[in-house]
Design a protein around this motif. Structure first.
Motif, PDB file in Angstrom:
ATOM      1  N   GLN A  33       0.835  -1.186   0.000  1.00  0.00           N
ATOM      2  CA  GLN A  33       0.000   0.000   0.000  1.00  0.00           C
ATOM      3  C   GLN A  33       0.878   1.247   0.000  1.00  0.00           C
ATOM      4  OE1 GLN A  33      -2.852  -0.173   3.181  1.00  0.00           O
ATOM      5  NE2 GLN A  33      -3.613  -2.186   2.579  1.00  0.00           N
ATOM      6  N   VAL A  34       0.534   2.184  -0.896  1.00  0.00           N
ATOM      7  CA  VAL A  34       1.320   3.412  -1.057  1.00  0.00           C
ATOM      8  C   VAL A  34       0.427   4.603  -0.723  1.00  0.00           C
ATOM      9  CG1 VAL A  34       2.659   4.827  -2.647  1.00  0.00           C
ATOM     10  CG2 VAL A  34       2.724   2.321  -2.852  1.00  0.00           C
ATOM     11  N   PHE A  35       0.763   5.300   0.360  1.00  0.00           N
ATOM     12  CA  PHE A  35      -0.004   6.473   0.767  1.00  0.00           C
ATOM     13  C   PHE A  35       0.554   7.713   0.081  1.00  0.00           C
ATOM     14  CE2 PHE A  35      -0.942   3.500   4.120  1.00  0.00           C
ATOM     15  CZ  PHE A  35      -2.288   3.727   4.389  1.00  0.00           C
ATOM     16  N   GLY A  36      -0.340   8.609  -0.328  1.00  0.00           N
ATOM     17  CA  GLY A  36       0.055   9.854  -0.944  1.00  0.00           C
ATOM     18  C   GLY A  36       0.433  10.894   0.092  1.00  0.00           C
ATOM     19  N   TRP A  37       0.679  12.112  -0.405  1.00  0.00           N
ATOM     20  CA  TRP A  37       1.124  13.201   0.454  1.00  0.00           C
ATOM     21  C   TRP A  37       0.115  13.464   1.560  1.00  0.00           C
ATOM     22  CZ3 TRP A  37      -0.434  18.674   0.508  1.00  0.00           C
ATOM     23  CH2 TRP A  37       0.441  19.470   1.264  1.00  0.00           C
ATOM     24  N   HIS A  38       0.603  13.466   2.802  1.00  0.00           N
ATOM     25  CA  HIS A  38      -0.233  13.677   3.984  1.00  0.00           C
ATOM     26  C   HIS A  38      -1.416  12.712   4.019  1.00  0.00           C
ATOM     27  CE1 HIS A  38       1.255  17.944   5.268  1.00  0.00           C
ATOM     28  NE2 HIS A  38       2.247  17.123   4.989  1.00  0.00           N
ATOM     29  N   ASP A  39      -1.200  11.517   3.455  1.00  0.00           N
ATOM     30  CA  ASP A  39      -2.204  10.452   3.487  1.00  0.00           C
ATOM     31  C   ASP A  39      -3.537  10.857   2.855  1.00  0.00           C
ATOM     32  OD1 ASP A  39      -0.277   9.016   4.816  1.00  0.00           O
ATOM     33  OD2 ASP A  39      -1.138   9.337   6.806  1.00  0.00           O
ATOM     34  N   ARG A  40      -3.447  11.693   1.823  1.00  0.00           N
ATOM     35  CA  ARG A  40      -4.678  12.094   1.133  1.00  0.00           C
ATOM     36  C   ARG A  40      -5.206  10.985   0.246  1.00  0.00           C
ATOM     37  NH1 ARG A  40      -4.397  15.208  -2.612  1.00  0.00           N
ATOM     38  NH2 ARG A  40      -6.590  15.798  -2.618  1.00  0.00           N
ATOM     39  N   THR A  41      -4.308  10.121  -0.245  1.00  0.00           N
ATOM     40  CA  THR A  41      -4.692   9.052  -1.160  1.00  0.00           C
ATOM     41  C   THR A  41      -4.022   7.759  -0.720  1.00  0.00           C
ATOM     42  OG1 THR A  41      -2.825   9.449  -2.669  1.00  0.00           O
ATOM     43  CG2 THR A  41      -4.854  10.692  -3.073  1.00  0.00           C
ATOM     44  N   LEU A  42      -4.539   6.666  -1.248  1.00  0.00           N
ATOM     45  CA  LEU A  42      -3.941   5.359  -1.006  1.00  0.00           C
ATOM     46  C   LEU A  42      -4.092   4.529  -2.276  1.00  0.00           C
ATOM     47  CD1 LEU A  42      -2.752   3.061   0.700  1.00  0.00           C
ATOM     48  CD2 LEU A  42      -5.068   2.602   1.549  1.00  0.00           C
ATOM     49  N   GLY A  43      -3.003   3.915  -2.697  1.00  0.00           N
ATOM     50  CA  GLY A  43      -3.045   3.065  -3.873  1.00  0.00           C
ATOM     51  C   GLY A  43      -2.320   1.755  -3.628  1.00  0.00           C
ATOM     52  N   ALA A  44      -2.686   0.748  -4.399  1.00  0.00           N
ATOM     53  CA  ALA A  44      -2.032  -0.557  -4.283  1.00  0.00           C
ATOM     54  C   ALA A  44      -2.332  -1.380  -5.530  1.00  0.00           C
ATOM     55  CB  ALA A  44      -2.505  -1.308  -3.036  1.00  0.00           C
ATOM     56  N   ARG A  45      -1.477  -2.329  -5.803  1.00  0.00           N
ATOM     57  CA  ARG A  45      -1.755  -3.305  -6.859  1.00  0.00           C
ATOM     58  C   ARG A  45      -2.856  -4.248  -6.365  1.00  0.00           C
ATOM     59  NH1 ARG A  45       2.126  -7.778  -9.883  1.00  0.00           N
ATOM     60  NH2 ARG A  45       0.503  -9.387 -10.044  1.00  0.00           N
ATOM     61  N   ILE A  46      -3.784  -4.529  -7.262  1.00  0.00           N
ATOM     62  CA  ILE A  46      -4.764  -5.568  -6.983  1.00  0.00           C
ATOM     63  C   ILE A  46      -4.729  -6.580  -8.130  1.00  0.00           C
ATOM     64  CG2 ILE A  46      -6.231  -3.946  -5.726  1.00  0.00           C
ATOM     65  CD1 ILE A  46      -8.233  -4.140  -8.082  1.00  0.00           C
ATOM     66  N   ASP A  47      -5.083  -7.805  -7.824  1.00  0.00           N
ATOM     67  CA  ASP A  47      -5.175  -8.843  -8.850  1.00  0.00           C
ATOM     68  C   ASP A  47      -6.645  -9.088  -9.167  1.00  0.00           C
ATOM     69  OD1 ASP A  47      -2.468  -9.093  -9.041  1.00  0.00           O
ATOM     70  OD2 ASP A  47      -2.331 -10.831  -7.722  1.00  0.00           O
ATOM     71  N   THR A  48      -6.942  -9.095 -10.459  1.00  0.00           N
ATOM     72  CA  THR A  48      -8.298  -9.340 -10.933  1.00  0.00           C
ATOM     73  C   THR A  48      -8.281 -10.472 -11.947  1.00  0.00           C
ATOM     74  OG1 THR A  48      -8.259  -7.878 -12.875  1.00  0.00           O
ATOM     75  CG2 THR A  48      -8.656  -6.842 -10.729  1.00  0.00           C
ATOM     76  N   THR A  49      -9.447 -10.892 -12.380  1.00  0.00           N
ATOM     77  CA  THR A  49      -9.516 -11.943 -13.396  1.00  0.00           C
ATOM     78  C   THR A  49      -8.948 -11.466 -14.730  1.00  0.00           C
ATOM     79  OG1 THR A  49     -11.784 -11.259 -13.911  1.00  0.00           O
ATOM     80  CG2 THR A  49     -11.497 -13.071 -12.337  1.00  0.00           C
ATOM     81  N   ASP A  50      -8.837 -10.144 -14.908  1.00  0.00           N
ATOM     82  CA  ASP A  50      -8.265  -9.575 -16.127  1.00  0.00           C
ATOM     83  C   ASP A  50      -6.780  -9.265 -15.989  1.00  0.00           C
ATOM     84  OD1 ASP A  50     -10.720  -9.578 -17.545  1.00  0.00           O
ATOM     85  OD2 ASP A  50     -11.325  -7.766 -16.471  1.00  0.00           O
ATOM     86  N   GLY A  51      -6.189  -9.648 -14.842  1.00  0.00           N
ATOM     87  CA  GLY A  51      -4.782  -9.391 -14.624  1.00  0.00           C
ATOM     88  C   GLY A  51      -4.558  -8.337 -13.552  1.00  0.00           C
ATOM     89  N   PRO A  52      -3.302  -7.948 -13.332  1.00  0.00           N
ATOM     90  CA  PRO A  52      -3.015  -6.949 -12.296  1.00  0.00           C
ATOM     91  C   PRO A  52      -3.506  -5.574 -12.698  1.00  0.00           C
ATOM     92  CG  PRO A  52      -1.019  -7.486 -13.521  1.00  0.00           C
ATOM     93  CD  PRO A  52      -2.077  -8.435 -13.998  1.00  0.00           C
ATOM     94  N   ARG A  53      -3.958  -4.818 -11.706  1.00  0.00           N
ATOM     95  CA  ARG A  53      -4.416  -3.454 -11.898  1.00  0.00           C
ATOM     96  C   ARG A  53      -3.898  -2.611 -10.741  1.00  0.00           C
ATOM     97  NH1 ARG A  53      -5.282  -5.226 -16.246  1.00  0.00           N
ATOM     98  NH2 ARG A  53      -7.279  -5.430 -17.344  1.00  0.00           N
ATOM     99  N   TRP A  54      -3.951  -1.291 -10.914  1.00  0.00           N
ATOM    100  CA  TRP A  54      -3.646  -0.368  -9.824  1.00  0.00           C
ATOM    101  C   TRP A  54      -4.942   0.269  -9.368  1.00  0.00           C
ATOM    102  CZ3 TRP A  54       0.450   0.330  -6.829  1.00  0.00           C
ATOM    103  CH2 TRP A  54       0.500   1.462  -6.011  1.00  0.00           C
ATOM    104  N   LEU A  55      -5.183   0.227  -8.071  1.00  0.00           N
ATOM    105  CA  LEU A  55      -6.404   0.785  -7.499  1.00  0.00           C
ATOM    106  C   LEU A  55      -6.021   1.914  -6.550  1.00  0.00           C
ATOM    107  CD1 LEU A  55      -9.509   0.597  -7.193  1.00  0.00           C
ATOM    108  CD2 LEU A  55      -9.116  -1.020  -5.310  1.00  0.00           C
ATOM    109  N   ARG A  56      -6.646   3.059  -6.732  1.00  0.00           N
ATOM    110  CA  ARG A  56      -6.349   4.242  -5.937  1.00  0.00           C
ATOM    111  C   ARG A  56      -7.637   4.795  -5.363  1.00  0.00           C
ATOM    112  NH1 ARG A  56      -6.680   9.669  -7.164  1.00  0.00           N
ATOM    113  NH2 ARG A  56      -5.105  11.080  -6.286  1.00  0.00           N
ATOM    114  N   VAL A  57      -7.602   5.144  -4.079  1.00  0.00           N
ATOM    115  CA  VAL A  57      -8.771   5.743  -3.442  1.00  0.00           C
ATOM    116  C   VAL A  57      -8.391   7.070  -2.802  1.00  0.00           C
ATOM    117  CG1 VAL A  57      -9.973   3.564  -3.006  1.00  0.00           C
ATOM    118  CG2 VAL A  57      -8.402   4.473  -1.281  1.00  0.00           C
ATOM    119  N   THR A  58      -9.341   7.961  -2.766  1.00  0.00           N
ATOM    120  CA  THR A  58      -9.195   9.231  -2.080  1.00  0.00           C
ATOM    121  C   THR A  58     -10.544   9.617  -1.508  1.00  0.00           C
ATOM    122  OG1 THR A  58      -8.344  11.508  -2.277  1.00  0.00           O
ATOM    123  CG2 THR A  58      -9.692  10.684  -4.097  1.00  0.00           C
ATOM    124  N   SER A  59     -10.546  10.593  -0.613  1.00  0.00           N
ATOM    125  CA  SER A  59     -11.807  11.009   0.001  1.00  0.00           C
ATOM    126  C   SER A  59     -11.766  12.501   0.300  1.00  0.00           C
ATOM    127  CB  SER A  59     -12.053  10.223   1.293  1.00  0.00           C
ATOM    128  OG  SER A  59     -13.252  10.630   1.910  1.00  0.00           O
TER     129      SER A  59
END
Length: 279
Positions: A33-59
């Motif tokens: 898990q990779v947190f962005g500046w001042h923990d505004r965002t969070l991203g990580a590799r996820i595995d799906t049936t279509d292969g690896p993807r990058w998923l990023r969330v923010t609020s």
């Protein structure tokens, strides 16, 4: 559910939203898990049936969700960005949590690592001629984007900011403007392929702004800073390019004021003095 101001709680809360987003797209978080500046965002590799993807969330609080930074990734799509080396956006989902709104962005996974852990370069890097050429071509493609109202820094804000910081009243009528990534630093560039990551803040800026940010983020490694200047001298050594450098300096000094990158403060001030002498 509401968000806490405590950093640990913020990380835990974002992690719970990342896991929820992964379930939404039938994926499993498998990467660090990779947190962005001042923990505004969070991203990580996820595995799906279509292969690896990058998923990023923010609020954001619902009042501010929808600003330019909220839609930056999805705005940076379409034919205008076909020649820009950036991960493709696959899907966007949003949902409310109490007074906040969560946004999840599913993108192509880039296996090339970021060159630095944060925006500032603190170690020597050996980047190939092909890497620099591809970066220059990608930045040129960004400057050709025209159909947007997004603005990184407008002329009035720029004029007032530089007047306050350096006592210089710039002539905005002399400035050339072009679209820029807006946060082009070493934590948002990868190697051996120069993918440009994190498109939250792109928009109009003084021409040369991306090269200026990258140069200023390289000051602790003078050899690399010289390479940046050599590659982008046609943008940096103009009136607009010098103003872009002063804008980049103020951007990084704001980080210093927040307690980040304290070792960069003196080099930034020294470089500002050099730029001001050549205006």
């Amino acid at each position: 559910m509401t968000m806490s101001d405590e950093p640990a709680s913020q990380r835990e809360w974002l992690t719970s939203q990342l896991l929820a987003a992964a379930r939404h797209v039938n994926g499993t978080v498998t990467g660090q898990q990779v947190f962005g500046w001042h923990d505004r965002t969070l991203g990580a590799r996820i595995d799906t049936t279509d292969g690896p993807r990058w998923l990023r969330v923010t609020s954001e609080h619902h009042r501010w969700a929808g600003a330019d930074s909220w839609t930056g990734t999805s705005d940076a799509t379409g034919a205008a960005f076909a020649c820009v080396p950036k991960p493709a956006l696959i899907e966007v989902r949003e949902w409310p949590v109490g007074e906040h709104r969560v946004r999840a962005e599913l993108m192509d996974y880039v296996s090339d690592p970021a060159i630095a852990e944060d925006m500032v370069l603190r170690r020597p890097v050996d980047l190939s001629h092909e890497w620099w050429t591809a970066l220059a071509q990608g930045l040129a493609a960004v400057t050709r984007v025209r159909d947007t109202k997004r603005v990184i820094i407008g002329d009035d804000v720029l004029r007032h900011r530089l007047l306050a910081a350096f006592g210089v009243d710039i002539d905005t009528g002399r400035l050339d403007w072009s679209c820029a990534h807006g946060d082009l630093h070493w934590g948002n560039l990868t190697a051996p392929t120069p993918w440009m990551l994190d498109w939250e803040h792109w928009g109009w800026a003084p021409s040369g702004y991306d090269a200026a940010v990258l140069y200023c983020a390289s000051l602790l490694q003078p050899d690399t800073a010289e390479q940046v200047h050599e590659r982008f001298a046609d943008r940096l050594d103009t009136y607009s390019g010098r103003i872009a450098q002063l804008a980049a300096i103020t951007k990084l000094l704001c980080r210093v004021e927040d307690g980040d990158h304290l070792d960069l403060a003196r080099p930034l001030h020294q470089h500002a003095a050099t730029v001001l002498r050549h205006l």
